[in-house]
Design a protein around this motif. Sequence first.
Motif, PDB file in Angstrom:
ATOM      1  N   PHE A  24       0.722  -1.290   0.150  1.00  0.00           N
ATOM      2  CA  PHE A  24      -0.053   0.167  -0.014  1.00  0.00           C
ATOM      3  C   PHE A  24       0.634   1.333   0.073  1.00  0.00           C
ATOM      4  O   PHE A  24       0.702   2.115  -0.796  1.00  0.00           O
ATOM      5  CB  PHE A  24      -1.018  -0.071   1.183  1.00  0.00           C
ATOM      6  N   ARG A  25       1.813   1.306   0.623  1.00  0.00           N
ATOM      7  CA  ARG A  25       2.786   2.590   0.817  1.00  0.00           C
ATOM      8  C   ARG A  25       3.426   2.675  -0.550  1.00  0.00           C
ATOM      9  O   ARG A  25       3.471   3.749  -1.089  1.00  0.00           O
ATOM     10  CB  ARG A  25       3.798   2.127   1.940  1.00  0.00           C
ATOM     11  N   LEU A  26       3.948   1.610  -1.222  1.00  0.00           N
ATOM     12  CA  LEU A  26       4.327   1.758  -2.564  1.00  0.00           C
ATOM     13  C   LEU A  26       3.394   2.279  -3.536  1.00  0.00           C
ATOM     14  O   LEU A  26       3.746   3.449  -4.378  1.00  0.00           O
ATOM     15  CB  LEU A  26       5.032   0.388  -3.035  1.00  0.00           C
ATOM     16  N   LYS A  27       2.227   1.904  -3.520  1.00  0.00           N
ATOM     17  CA  LYS A  27       1.084   2.545  -4.214  1.00  0.00           C
ATOM     18  C   LYS A  27       0.694   4.062  -4.033  1.00  0.00           C
ATOM     19  O   LYS A  27       0.610   4.916  -5.084  1.00  0.00           O
ATOM     20  CB  LYS A  27      -0.100   1.582  -4.376  1.00  0.00           C
ATOM     21  N   ALA A  28       1.026   4.221  -2.656  1.00  0.00           N
ATOM     22  CA  ALA A  28       0.617   5.577  -2.467  1.00  0.00           C
ATOM     23  C   ALA A  28       1.773   6.550  -2.486  1.00  0.00           C
ATOM     24  O   ALA A  28       1.325   7.584  -3.223  1.00  0.00           O
ATOM     25  CB  ALA A  28       0.678   5.590  -0.805  1.00  0.00           C
ATOM     26  N   GLU A  29       2.800   5.970  -2.599  1.00  0.00           N
ATOM     27  CA  GLU A  29       4.038   7.065  -3.013  1.00  0.00           C
ATOM     28  C   GLU A  29       3.774   7.148  -4.763  1.00  0.00           C
ATOM     29  O   GLU A  29       4.156   8.195  -4.991  1.00  0.00           O
ATOM     30  CB  GLU A  29       5.401   6.311  -2.902  1.00  0.00           C
ATOM     31  N   GLU A  30       3.491   6.138  -5.367  1.00  0.00           N
ATOM     32  CA  GLU A  30       3.489   6.236  -6.673  1.00  0.00           C
ATOM     33  C   GLU A  30       2.352   7.322  -7.142  1.00  0.00           C
ATOM     34  O   GLU A  30       2.410   8.104  -8.038  1.00  0.00           O
ATOM     35  CB  GLU A  30       3.072   4.765  -7.331  1.00  0.00           C
ATOM     36  N   LEU A  31       1.327   7.097  -6.629  1.00  0.00           N
ATOM     37  CA  LEU A  31       0.282   7.919  -7.002  1.00  0.00           C
ATOM     38  C   LEU A  31       0.292   9.327  -6.628  1.00  0.00           C
ATOM     39  O   LEU A  31       0.093  10.275  -7.258  1.00  0.00           O
ATOM     40  CB  LEU A  31      -1.213   7.307  -6.272  1.00  0.00           C
ATOM     41  N   THR A  32       0.917   9.583  -5.308  1.00  0.00           N
ATOM     42  CA  THR A  32       1.275  11.012  -4.866  1.00  0.00           C
ATOM     43  C   THR A  32       2.129  11.460  -5.857  1.00  0.00           C
ATOM     44  O   THR A  32       2.133  12.980  -6.232  1.00  0.00           O
ATOM     45  CB  THR A  32       1.854  11.008  -3.511  1.00  0.00           C
ATOM     46  N   CYS A  78       2.662  12.288   5.790  1.00  0.00           N
ATOM     47  CA  CYS A  78       3.283  12.939   6.786  1.00  0.00           C
ATOM     48  C   CYS A  78       3.616  12.048   7.859  1.00  0.00           C
ATOM     49  O   CYS A  78       4.663  12.274   8.661  1.00  0.00           O
ATOM     50  CB  CYS A  78       3.201  14.222   7.265  1.00  0.00           C
ATOM     51  N   ARG A  79       2.524  11.249   8.145  1.00  0.00           N
ATOM     52  CA  ARG A  79       2.732  10.494   9.335  1.00  0.00           C
ATOM     53  C   ARG A  79       3.654   9.294   9.207  1.00  0.00           C
ATOM     54  O   ARG A  79       4.131   9.052  10.079  1.00  0.00           O
ATOM     55  CB  ARG A  79       1.419   9.863   9.511  1.00  0.00           C
ATOM     56  N   ILE A  80       3.909   9.110   7.993  1.00  0.00           N
ATOM     57  CA  ILE A  80       4.988   7.882   7.441  1.00  0.00           C
ATOM     58  C   ILE A  80       6.359   8.499   7.050  1.00  0.00           C
ATOM     59  O   ILE A  80       7.300   7.903   7.415  1.00  0.00           O
ATOM     60  CB  ILE A  80       4.160   6.963   6.371  1.00  0.00           C
ATOM     61  N   ASP A  81       6.481   9.613   6.209  1.00  0.00           N
ATOM     62  CA  ASP A  81       7.546  10.046   5.777  1.00  0.00           C
ATOM     63  C   ASP A  81       7.384  11.605   5.977  1.00  0.00           C
ATOM     64  O   ASP A  81       7.169  12.216   4.905  1.00  0.00           O
ATOM     65  CB  ASP A  81       7.805   9.673   4.334  1.00  0.00           C
ATOM     66  N   PRO A  82       7.485  12.240   7.011  1.00  0.00           N
ATOM     67  CA  PRO A  82       7.581  13.843   7.065  1.00  0.00           C
ATOM     68  C   PRO A  82       8.409  14.492   6.535  1.00  0.00           C
ATOM     69  O   PRO A  82       8.271  15.413   5.674  1.00  0.00           O
ATOM     70  CB  PRO A  82       7.548  13.835   8.652  1.00  0.00           C
ATOM     71  N   GLU A 354      -5.495   8.349  -2.894  1.00  0.00           N
ATOM     72  CA  GLU A 354      -4.218   8.843  -2.058  1.00  0.00           C
ATOM     73  C   GLU A 354      -4.606   8.502  -0.674  1.00  0.00           C
ATOM     74  O   GLU A 354      -3.542   8.013  -0.146  1.00  0.00           O
ATOM     75  CB  GLU A 354      -3.669  10.421  -2.547  1.00  0.00           C
ATOM     76  N   ARG A 355      -5.377   9.428  -0.317  1.00  0.00           N
ATOM     77  CA  ARG A 355      -5.690   9.411   1.351  1.00  0.00           C
ATOM     78  C   ARG A 355      -5.815   8.034   1.729  1.00  0.00           C
ATOM     79  O   ARG A 355      -5.241   7.647   2.741  1.00  0.00           O
ATOM     80  CB  ARG A 355      -7.116  10.070   1.672  1.00  0.00           C
ATOM     81  N   ALA A 356      -6.650   7.212   0.958  1.00  0.00           N
ATOM     82  CA  ALA A 356      -6.990   5.759   1.453  1.00  0.00           C
ATOM     83  C   ALA A 356      -5.817   4.973   1.555  1.00  0.00           C
ATOM     84  O   ALA A 356      -5.443   4.042   2.381  1.00  0.00           O
ATOM     85  CB  ALA A 356      -8.030   5.203   0.337  1.00  0.00           C
ATOM     86  N   LEU A 357      -4.788   5.229   0.431  1.00  0.00           N
ATOM     87  CA  LEU A 357      -3.554   4.477   0.441  1.00  0.00           C
ATOM     88  C   LEU A 357      -2.722   4.684   1.384  1.00  0.00           C
ATOM     89  O   LEU A 357      -1.884   3.906   2.137  1.00  0.00           O
ATOM     90  CB  LEU A 357      -2.937   4.386  -1.003  1.00  0.00           C
ATOM     91  N   TRP A 358      -2.607   5.819   1.653  1.00  0.00           N
ATOM     92  CA  TRP A 358      -1.601   6.334   3.042  1.00  0.00           C
ATOM     93  C   TRP A 358      -2.055   5.922   4.070  1.00  0.00           C
ATOM     94  O   TRP A 358      -1.487   5.339   5.120  1.00  0.00           O
ATOM     95  CB  TRP A 358      -1.445   7.801   2.899  1.00  0.00           C
ATOM     96  N   LEU A 359      -3.526   5.767   4.462  1.00  0.00           N
ATOM     97  CA  LEU A 359      -4.086   5.443   5.650  1.00  0.00           C
ATOM     98  C   LEU A 359      -3.833   3.634   5.692  1.00  0.00           C
ATOM     99  O   LEU A 359      -3.482   3.246   6.691  1.00  0.00           O
ATOM    100  CB  LEU A 359      -5.491   5.452   5.645  1.00  0.00           C
ATOM    101  N   ALA A 360      -4.042   3.030   4.650  1.00  0.00           N
ATOM    102  CA  ALA A 360      -3.852   1.539   4.671  1.00  0.00           C
ATOM    103  C   ALA A 360      -2.336   1.303   4.918  1.00  0.00           C
ATOM    104  O   ALA A 360      -2.005   0.521   5.610  1.00  0.00           O
ATOM    105  CB  ALA A 360      -4.245   1.082   3.364  1.00  0.00           C
ATOM    106  N   ALA A 361      -1.340   2.023   4.278  1.00  0.00           N
ATOM    107  CA  ALA A 361       0.212   1.769   4.654  1.00  0.00           C
ATOM    108  C   ALA A 361       0.362   2.056   6.222  1.00  0.00           C
ATOM    109  O   ALA A 361       1.364   1.677   6.662  1.00  0.00           O
ATOM    110  CB  ALA A 361       0.776   2.935   3.810  1.00  0.00           C
ATOM    111  N   ALA A 362      -0.491   3.152   6.947  1.00  0.00           N
ATOM    112  CA  ALA A 362      -0.189   3.046   8.246  1.00  0.00           C
ATOM    113  C   ALA A 362      -0.896   2.305   9.142  1.00  0.00           C
ATOM    114  O   ALA A 362      -0.840   1.963  10.413  1.00  0.00           O
ATOM    115  CB  ALA A 362      -0.697   4.572   8.437  1.00  0.00           C
ATOM    116  N   ASN A 363      -1.882   1.313   8.786  1.00  0.00           N
ATOM    117  CA  ASN A 363      -2.764   0.563   9.495  1.00  0.00           C
ATOM    118  C   ASN A 363      -2.511  -0.953   8.995  1.00  0.00           C
ATOM    119  O   ASN A 363      -3.212  -1.863   9.399  1.00  0.00           O
ATOM    120  CB  ASN A 363      -4.264   0.954   9.196  1.00  0.00           C
TER     121      ASN A 363
END
Length: 363
Positions: A24-32, A78-82, A354-363
């Motif tokens: 999920f983090r990888l996909k979040a980074e890609e989309l962002t 920012c919670r994951i990589d500020p 984006e929001r959903a993917l970053w939350l999934a990466a944190a959970n």
Amino acid sequence: MHCRALLALAFLFLSGFQQPKDSFRLKAEELTSTVQDRFWIPKKRQYTGYLTEAGSKSKDPAFAWDMAVQLSALAAACRIDPKTYRPLYDQAFDSLRTYGCDYEGVFGYQVWPYGGGTPDRYYDDDEWIVLAQLDAYDALHDRKYLDEAKKTFQFVLSGSSADLDGGIFWHEQDRKSKNTCSNAPAMAAAARLYLATKSPGYLATAKSIHDWVQRLKDKDDLMFDGMNLDGSIGKTKWTYNTALMIRGDLALYKATRDKSYLKEAVAMGSAALAHWVDPATGAIHDEGPFAHHLDEAFFDLAKVDRSKDWAAIAKRAIQAALQLGGKNGLYGLRWDRYETREDKLILLYQASMERALWLAAAN
């Protein structure tokens, strides 16, 4: 052993195999990264509102709603990589400042960059901005984000009146209805402001809005859309209205430890799961700009309730949306089928994912 292995694989398939957090983090980074590359216009210091499916950029800036969700996505990052994402958050917020104005003594954000005259301001737009600023404060622990949230919340409170015995209007200039979308996020924001400041006024506001908005709850524990000044109720049900009630209840539970708020949140979560989530695919049957809020509500429920595997439900819904595919790495309107409006790939669609993917990466 062979039979057991097959049974295990079958169980994983039927239950919706969950991707690891790193995926999920990888996909979040890609989309962002894609959003920054394709929607941000450096010369204008703003996001474009949409791309065509052919890839050309609109000359129109993004709406405030889109900007607020993009801010919330970057705050989650920012919670994951500020170190990486705080500069992008601050850049986006600096762009949003051009949407703000003082009007009749109250500062708030309008739908597009402000050009003078009477502003076009919606209270729910500003509530999403408050929530994004609170997310940034929680992630980065810098009081400037909290101060901005408090400032914007004053505009939200200016939308309240004695009409219909309380509640907050939807639109500043066209005060014809008080909607769940302008009250539930205000309740959630007030409760979170209390948690951040311990100022009792915020807690009183959250409780007051909570009690008022109960008149918009149906017998099935899902929220109606709103109430007109004549007392008639708009009975459309959107995922985000119920979702923000869940999140507001959970914030009130955290603030008060009153289990009635938790009980109410779980009941609404269960009702939303039954009403909107496809048991076969896990997809949420709604538009992404609404569905991502329900997905977040499921993640929030996972922190306090063990009656269901809420986090797995949330992640499975994201997986279903991802499997729809997108045009050149971008996403359409809905989370249960691929669809666009007028062949537009709108920033709001991307920010929601984006929001959903970053939350999934944190959970």
